[in-house]
Design an enzyme around this catalytic site. Structure first.
Site, mmCIF file in Angstrom:
data_model
loop_
_atom_site.group_PDB
_atom_site.id
_atom_site.type_symbol
_atom_site.label_atom_id
_atom_site.label_comp_id
_atom_site.label_asym_id
_atom_site.label_seq_id
_atom_site.Cartn_x
_atom_site.Cartn_y
_atom_site.Cartn_z
ATOM 1 N N GLU A 4 0.862 -1.334 0.016
ATOM 2 C CA GLU A 4 0.112 0.051 0.037
ATOM 3 C C GLU A 4 0.784 1.438 -0.016
ATOM 4 O OE1 GLU A 4 -3.423 0.113 2.442
ATOM 5 O OE2 GLU A 4 -3.349 -2.174 2.438
ATOM 6 N N TYR A 8 -2.661 5.030 7.309
ATOM 7 C CA TYR A 8 -2.075 3.616 7.686
ATOM 8 C C TYR A 8 -0.985 3.449 6.562
ATOM 9 C CZ TYR A 8 -0.994 -1.365 6.506
ATOM 10 O OH TYR A 8 -0.236 -2.674 6.483
HETATM 11 N N1 LIG Z 1 -2.620 -7.946 6.795
HETATM 12 C C1 LIG Z 1 -2.242 -7.688 5.449
HETATM 13 O O1 LIG Z 1 -2.607 -8.106 4.379
HETATM 14 C C2 LIG Z 1 -0.741 -7.142 5.497
HETATM 15 C C3 LIG Z 1 -0.138 -7.089 4.172
HETATM 16 C C4 LIG Z 1 1.176 -6.711 4.168
HETATM 17 C C5 LIG Z 1 1.910 -6.126 5.142
HETATM 18 N N2 LIG Z 1 1.433 -6.221 6.234
HETATM 19 C C6 LIG Z 1 2.309 -5.732 7.513
HETATM 20 O O2 LIG Z 1 2.492 -7.075 8.219
HETATM 21 C C7 LIG Z 1 2.468 -6.645 9.631
HETATM 22 C C8 LIG Z 1 1.584 -7.358 10.588
HETATM 23 O O3 LIG Z 1 0.094 -7.176 9.850
HETATM 24 P P1 LIG Z 1 -0.840 -8.062 10.464
HETATM 25 O O4 LIG Z 1 -2.106 -8.260 9.578
HETATM 26 O O5 LIG Z 1 -0.642 -9.291 11.244
HETATM 27 O O6 LIG Z 1 -1.633 -7.184 11.651
HETATM 28 P P2 LIG Z 1 -2.419 -7.435 13.203
HETATM 29 O O7 LIG Z 1 -2.995 -6.172 13.526
HETATM 30 O O8 LIG Z 1 -3.214 -8.559 13.222
HETATM 31 O O9 LIG Z 1 -1.112 -7.760 14.209
HETATM 32 C C9 LIG Z 1 -0.462 -6.702 14.881
HETATM 33 C C10 LIG Z 1 0.181 -7.049 15.998
HETATM 34 O O10 LIG Z 1 1.080 -5.842 16.353
HETATM 35 C C11 LIG Z 1 1.117 -6.036 17.725
HETATM 36 N N3 LIG Z 1 1.088 -4.545 18.071
HETATM 37 C C12 LIG Z 1 0.447 -3.239 17.767
HETATM 38 N N4 LIG Z 1 0.873 -2.176 18.196
HETATM 39 C C13 LIG Z 1 2.242 -2.768 19.035
HETATM 40 C C14 LIG Z 1 2.965 -2.013 19.739
HETATM 41 N N5 LIG Z 1 3.014 -0.671 19.932
HETATM 42 N N6 LIG Z 1 4.106 -2.567 20.324
HETATM 43 C C15 LIG Z 1 4.115 -3.951 20.259
HETATM 44 N N7 LIG Z 1 3.057 -4.579 19.431
HETATM 45 C C16 LIG Z 1 2.242 -4.149 19.157
HETATM 46 C C17 LIG Z 1 -0.487 -6.257 18.074
HETATM 47 O O11 LIG Z 1 -1.011 -6.483 19.507
HETATM 48 C C18 LIG Z 1 -0.581 -7.322 17.080
HETATM 49 O O12 LIG Z 1 -0.555 -8.542 17.763
HETATM 50 C C19 LIG Z 1 2.223 -5.340 9.712
HETATM 51 O O13 LIG Z 1 3.251 -4.514 9.734
HETATM 52 C C20 LIG Z 1 1.582 -4.795 8.416
HETATM 53 O O14 LIG Z 1 1.704 -3.506 7.939
HETATM 54 C C21 LIG Z 1 0.095 -6.607 6.517
#
Ligand SMILES: NC(=O)c1ccc[n+]([C@@H]2O[C@H](COP(=O)([O-])OP(=O)(O)OC[C@H]3O[C@@H](n4cnc5c(N)ncnc54)[C@H](O)[C@@H]3O)[C@@H](O)[C@H]2O)c1
Length: 346
Positions: A132, A155
């Site tokens: 994104e 985001y």
């Molecule tokens: N979901 C997708 O399709 C996607 C695609 C590409 C990249 N990403 C990236 O992958 C990573 C994980 O995404 P996801 O979908 O598993 O997210 P998610 O929201 O399911 O999980 C995020 C985790 O980070 C933890 N967290 C949040 N803030 C925190 C903080 N300040 N300190 C410590 N822990 C904290 C939360 O408790 C949670 O367990 C992210 O960086 C996201 O940008 C996601």
């Protein structure tokens, strides 16, 4: 290898933790346990001797220093983030604090730790990011690693900022980093406010299945277990300072994705009427990016990674998982904001 995984109680982070343990790595899972986290996601490895969990915020420098000194990891895989675009529209501040300030704090803690270790070349800081950051595509073209940054939501802007910080820490301080930018994930343990679980769970409940706008937005879907394997390949074999785009070669319009899920449910949990009858078009998300599509040839050519399942196979596994894990998703549906329409903007 000993890996410090941040965000390992979330959707993708927990898949990374499970796969890393299965590959024989030692894992320290550091997670603040926000609304999006669930320790059940890592229950299968919780008692493993190579697994440890620390509840901490990535903005807490003192705790980061302590965890790094105590566990002495060979690598950091940074997944902790605020991740829901709709929530970033309603409340951007948590995204700035975690995704930008948190990444900065983690980079500084890691740099200090890496320096005390004698700046080993083999150390890696793997920053996990999203496609994104590249903005929105027209009808044709693909995002490559050289695509210009053009984030358009709070985001994606916060993730873009974190990518820039990671590259700056590599250039300025020599911190050995790798980056990856991935397309939309789906699969088991996906938090029930995201599109794929919303479709499955609303259908099962006989509730309207909301589709933003006309459902024409195109995403490139990747099964989360394939993403976890890709991330571990990037960590193990990725060249220092290099970034890798990760995608599933599965471009599909939202409306078509939703129809695929409905058809699977018709087959696997037949209802009185086709589930697609529940589809309802609702007001679009402001600034809704039209199309994302990934050119994943670099990770394929250089690291030999390709997705293991097709979209149809991955969705079938996902629907089966939600049918078998009602206790998991019912508990998360009770959390604040889940099920409400978010992200309409003021
Ligand atoms: N979901 C997708 O399709 C996607 C695609 C590409 C990249 N990403 C990236 O992958 C990573 C994980 O995404 P996801 O979908 O598993 O997210 P998610 O929201 O399911 O999980 C995020 C985790 O980070 C933890 N967290 C949040 N803030 C925190 C903080 N300040 N300190 C410590 N822990 C904290 C939360 O408790 C949670 O367990 C992210 O960086 C996201 O940008 C996601």
């Amino acid at each position: 290898m000993k890996i410090l995984v941040t965000g390992g109680a979330g959707f993708i982070g927990s898949a990374v933790v499970r796969h890393a343990i299965a590959q024989g790595h030692r894992v320290v899972n550091l997670d603040a346990l926000t609304y999006a986290a669930c320790l059940d996601n890592v229950a299968s490895v919780a008692d493993h001797p190579d697994y440890a969990f620390v509840q901490a915020n990535i903005r807490d420098r003192a705790t980061l220093d302590n965890v790094l000194a105590t566990h002495a990891p060979d690598a950091v895989m940074h997944l902790a983030a605020e991740s829901h675009v709709d929530r970033s529209i309603d409340g951007p501040s948590a995204f700035i604090e975690t995704n930008i300030t948190g990444t900065y704090t983690l980079l500084e803690a890691t740099r200090a730790y890496w320096t005390t270790q004698g700046k080993p070349d083999h150390f890696r800081f793997h920053h996990v990011s999203t496609d994104e950051v590249f903005g929105s595509l027209g009808a044709t073209g693909l995002f490559t690693e050289d695509s210009p940054y053009d984030p358009r939501s709070p985001y994606s802007a916060s993730k873009a900022a974190s990518d820039h910080l990671v590259r700056a820490w590599a250039e300025t301080y020599g911190l050995p980093v790798v980056l990856s930018n991935c397309s939309n994930n789906y699969g088991p343990f996906h938090f029930p406010e995201k599109l794929v679980p919303v479709v499955i769970l609303n259908a099962l409940a006989g509730k309207p299945i909301p589709i933003y706008g006309a459902g024409e937005n195109v995403r490139d879907w990747l099964y989360v277990e394939d993403h976890a394997e890709a991330l571990l390949a990037v960590l193990a074999k990725g060249a220092q300072g290099r970034s890798y785009n990760i995608g599933g070669h599965n471009e599909v319009r939202n409306i078509d994705l939703v129809r695929m899920i409905c058809a699977l449910l018709d087959e696997m949990r037949p209802g009185a009427a086709p589930y697609a009858n529940l589809i309802e078009f609702v007001t679009d998300r402001p600034g809704h990016d039209a199309r994302y599509a990934i050119d994943a040839s670099r990770i394929g050519d250089e690291l030999g990674w390709v997705p293991s399942v097709t979209l149809e196979e991955g969705l079938r596994k996902t629907v089966a998982w939600y049918l078998e894990n009602e206790t998991w998703w019912r508990a998360l549906q009770a959390r604040p904001g889940v099920g409400a329409r978010l992200g309409l903007g003021a």
